[in-house]
Every structure is written in structure tokens, then in C-alpha cells.
Design a protein around this motif. Structure first.
Motif, PDB file in Angstrom:
ATOM      1  N   LEU A 108       0.970  -1.404  -0.152  1.00 23.28           N
ATOM      2  CA  LEU A 108       0.114  -0.145   0.004  1.00 23.28           C
ATOM      3  C   LEU A 108       0.980   1.172   0.024  1.00 23.28           C
ATOM      4  N   VAL A 109       0.390   2.262  -0.756  1.00 27.47           N
ATOM      5  CA  VAL A 109       1.241   3.581  -0.532  1.00 27.47           C
ATOM      6  C   VAL A 109       0.363   4.763   0.177  1.00 27.47           C
ATOM      7  N   VAL A 110       0.452   5.130   1.149  1.00 29.67           N
ATOM      8  CA  VAL A 110      -0.149   5.895   2.126  1.00 29.67           C
ATOM      9  C   VAL A 110       0.402   7.297   2.170  1.00 29.67           C
ATOM     10  N   ARG A 111      -0.270   8.521   1.537  1.00 24.91           N
ATOM     11  CA  ARG A 111       0.341   9.659   1.928  1.00 24.91           C
ATOM     12  C   ARG A 111      -0.002  10.260   3.309  1.00 24.91           C
ATOM     13  N   GLU A 112       0.955  10.719   4.085  1.00 21.97           N
ATOM     14  CA  GLU A 112       0.866  11.205   5.270  1.00 21.97           C
ATOM     15  C   GLU A 112       0.289  12.706   5.040  1.00 21.97           C
ATOM     16  N   GLN A 113      -0.033  13.341   6.230  1.00 18.40           N
ATOM     17  CA  GLN A 113      -0.456  14.840   6.143  1.00 18.40           C
ATOM     18  C   GLN A 113       0.371  15.688   5.723  1.00 18.40           C
ATOM     19  N   GLY A 114       1.788  15.402   6.150  1.00 17.87           N
ATOM     20  CA  GLY A 114       3.010  16.377   5.723  1.00 17.87           C
ATOM     21  C   GLY A 114       3.356  16.059   4.166  1.00 17.87           C
ATOM     22  N   GLY A 115       2.768  15.111   3.578  1.00 17.87           N
ATOM     23  CA  GLY A 115       3.123  14.960   2.017  1.00 17.87           C
ATOM     24  C   GLY A 115       4.014  14.027   2.064  1.00 17.87           C
ATOM     25  N   THR A 116       4.636  13.159   2.798  1.00 14.51           N
ATOM     26  CA  THR A 116       5.549  12.144   2.547  1.00 14.51           C
ATOM     27  C   THR A 116       4.601  10.907   2.290  1.00 14.51           C
ATOM     28  N   SER A 117       5.122  10.229   1.410  1.00 13.92           N
ATOM     29  CA  SER A 117       4.453   8.850   1.025  1.00 13.92           C
ATOM     30  C   SER A 117       5.247   7.724   1.602  1.00 13.92           C
ATOM     31  N   VAL A 118       4.409   6.835   2.181  1.00 14.96           N
ATOM     32  CA  VAL A 118       4.988   5.437   2.733  1.00 14.96           C
ATOM     33  C   VAL A 118       4.578   4.245   1.994  1.00 14.96           C
ATOM     34  N   MET A 119       5.468   3.680   2.051  1.00  9.11           N
ATOM     35  CA  MET A 119       5.140   2.292   1.313  1.00  9.11           C
ATOM     36  C   MET A 119       4.834   1.020   2.337  1.00  9.11           C
ATOM     37  N   ALA A 120       3.842   0.705   2.465  1.00 13.20           N
ATOM     38  CA  ALA A 120       3.735  -0.601   3.566  1.00 13.20           C
ATOM     39  C   ALA A 120       3.424  -1.978   2.897  1.00 13.20           C
ATOM     40  N   PRO A 121       4.334  -2.799   3.125  1.00 10.75           N
ATOM     41  CA  PRO A 121       3.916  -4.278   2.496  1.00 10.75           C
ATOM     42  C   PRO A 121       2.903  -4.873   3.245  1.00 10.75           C
ATOM     43  N   LEU A 122       2.078  -5.358   2.271  1.00  8.08           N
ATOM     44  CA  LEU A 122       0.747  -6.048   3.006  1.00  8.08           C
ATOM     45  C   LEU A 122       1.115  -6.961   3.933  1.00  8.08           C
ATOM     46  N   GLU A 123       2.148  -7.721   3.644  1.00 13.04           N
ATOM     47  CA  GLU A 123       2.251  -8.963   4.684  1.00 13.04           C
ATOM     48  C   GLU A 123       2.977  -8.511   5.912  1.00 13.04           C
ATOM     49  N   GLN A 124       3.347  -7.084   5.945  1.00 11.39           N
ATOM     50  CA  GLN A 124       3.871  -6.551   7.212  1.00 11.39           C
ATOM     51  C   GLN A 124       2.465  -5.813   8.111  1.00 11.39           C
ATOM     52  N   LEU A 125       1.410  -5.742   7.555  1.00  8.52           N
ATOM     53  CA  LEU A 125       0.166  -5.149   8.324  1.00  8.52           C
ATOM     54  C   LEU A 125      -0.228  -5.958   9.439  1.00  8.52           C
ATOM     55  N   ILE A 126      -0.340  -5.338  10.434  1.00 13.44           N
ATOM     56  CA  ILE A 126      -0.890  -6.033  11.814  1.00 13.44           C
ATOM     57  C   ILE A 126      -2.439  -5.379  11.974  1.00 13.44           C
ATOM     58  N   ALA A 127      -2.796  -4.219  11.821  1.00 13.09           N
ATOM     59  CA  ALA A 127      -4.132  -3.782  11.984  1.00 13.09           C
ATOM     60  C   ALA A 127      -4.191  -2.637  10.969  1.00 13.09           C
ATOM     61  N   PHE A 128      -5.367  -2.184  10.704  1.00 19.39           N
ATOM     62  CA  PHE A 128      -5.720  -0.750  10.116  1.00 19.39           C
ATOM     63  C   PHE A 128      -7.293  -0.713  10.492  1.00 19.39           C
ATOM     64  N   HIS A 129      -7.689   0.863  10.598  1.00 22.74           N
ATOM     65  CA  HIS A 129      -8.900   1.367  10.527  1.00 22.74           C
ATOM     66  C   HIS A 129      -8.992   2.552   9.864  1.00 22.74           C
ATOM     67  N   LEU A 130     -10.200   2.804   9.378  1.00 24.36           N
ATOM     68  CA  LEU A 130     -10.651   4.160   8.938  1.00 24.36           C
ATOM     69  C   LEU A 130     -10.467   5.171   9.742  1.00 24.36           C
ATOM     70  N   THR A 131     -10.154   6.253   9.475  1.00 23.90           N
ATOM     71  CA  THR A 131      -9.889   7.391  10.460  1.00 23.90           C
ATOM     72  C   THR A 131     -10.889   8.747   9.725  1.00 23.90           C
ATOM     73  N   GLY A 132     -11.189   9.723  10.437  1.00 26.59           N
ATOM     74  CA  GLY A 132     -11.810  10.730   9.962  1.00 26.59           C
ATOM     75  C   GLY A 132     -13.234  10.572  10.259  1.00 26.59           C
ATOM     76  N   LYS A 133     -13.958  11.438   9.714  1.00 28.60           N
ATOM     77  CA  LYS A 133     -15.431  11.313   9.563  1.00 28.60           C
ATOM     78  C   LYS A 133     -15.954  10.146   8.951  1.00 28.60           C
ATOM     79  N   GLN A 134     -16.890   9.396   9.248  1.00 31.61           N
ATOM     80  CA  GLN A 134     -17.524   8.261   8.612  1.00 31.61           C
ATOM     81  C   GLN A 134     -18.830   8.588   8.466  1.00 31.61           C
ATOM     82  N   VAL A 135     -19.394   8.650   7.143  1.00 31.86           N
ATOM     83  CA  VAL A 135     -20.656   9.059   6.834  1.00 31.86           C
ATOM     84  C   VAL A 135     -21.212   7.558   6.381  1.00 31.86           C
ATOM     85  N   ASP A 136     -22.478   7.342   6.979  1.00 33.06           N
ATOM     86  CA  ASP A 136     -23.116   6.130   6.325  1.00 33.06           C
ATOM     87  C   ASP A 136     -24.174   6.463   5.331  1.00 33.06           C
ATOM     88  N   LYS A 137     -24.328   5.858   4.270  1.00 24.79           N
ATOM     89  CA  LYS A 137     -24.999   6.042   3.150  1.00 24.79           C
ATOM     90  C   LYS A 137     -26.230   5.268   3.094  1.00 24.79           C
TER      91      LYS A 137
END
Length: 132
Positions: free
Chosen positions: A103-132
Motif C-alpha cells: 500500500l502507498v499511504v500519503r501522510e498529512q505532511g506530504g510524505t508517501s509511505v510504502m507498507a508491505p501488505l504482509e507486514q500489516l498488523i491492523a488498520f482502521h479508517l480515520t476521520g469522519k465516517q458517513v453512512d449512506k
């Protein structure tokens, strides 16, 4: 060409072949017995290497399948803010790209971080979540 073989049947086949060679070696004359045992040891080593190779292939195929499933899970979240937990720490930002095994994730400062999928331990959505 790829041949799909049941691992148990393949092992039984080679075990039977080894038993036949042992029987033939036992029935052969004494001077040739050493040559037969050398051949038998070489055959056993070859069988062990083949079985190890088959096991490695099946593990690799299972890993590839898992990464493809993870890719499918993350693709709908492209452009969404997330927080990823990895062994190296937490990465917070927006998913900009989902690769075959990263995955490539752009941090708030503009830095892009590449994270290997096999190295992910957990993830969750942040920010406002709007149900449709």
C-alpha cells in the motif's frame, strides 16, 4: 507445463519405488551391494529434495493467494484516510495506491509511505465516517 499432484500419493509412489530398489539391492550379489546402497541413498536424497520443493511451492502459492485477497480488501479504500499498524510503527494518512503486495499511504505532511501488505498488523479508517 504444471502438473498438480496429491502430495500423499506422490510420497507413497516414491516410498514404493525405494522399497523396490531395496529389495533389488538385497537380492543382488555382494560385490554390487555397495553400489546399490549408494544409489539408494542418492535416490532417497532426491526424494527428500523433491518433497521439500513441493511443500515450498504450496506454501508460496498460499501466500500469493492471501496477498491477492488483501489487495482486494484494500482497493475500495483508495483515497480514504486510514491508520495502519506495522511492526515499524503506526502510519496515518490517505491510501493513494494499492499494489499487488503493498500500500502507498500519503501522510498529512506530504510524505508517501510504502507498507508491505504482509507486514500489516491492523488498520482502521480515520476521520469522519458517513453512512449512506
Amino acid at each position: 507445463m504444471k502438473i498438480i499432484v496429491n502430495e500423499r500419493e506422490l510420497k507413497e509412489y516414491f516410498d514404493g519405488l525405494a522399497r523396490l530398489l531395496e529389495l533389488r539391492t538385497a537380492m543382488s550379489e555382494a560385490p554390487n551391494q555397495q553400489d546399490g546402497s549408494t544409489m539408494l541413498n542418492e535416490l532417497r536424497q532426491t526424494i527428500r529434495e523433491e518433497l521439500a520443493s513441493i511443500e515450498y511451492e504450496s506454501q508460496r502459492d498460499a501466500g500469493t493467494y492471501s496477498l491477492n485477497k488483501l489487495k482486494q480488501v484494500f482497493e475500495p479504500y483508495t483515497g480514504k484516510p486510514v491508520e495502519l499498524l506495522t511492526p515499524a510503527g503506526t502510519v496515518e494518512g490517505t491510501i493513494t495506491k494499492v499494489g499487488s503486495d503493498y500500500l502507498v499511504v500519503r501522510e498529512q505532511g506530504g510524505t508517501s509511505v510504502m507498507a508491505p501488505l504482509e507486514q500489516l498488523i491492523a488498520f482502521h479508517l480515520t476521520g469522519k465516517q458517513v453512512d449512506k
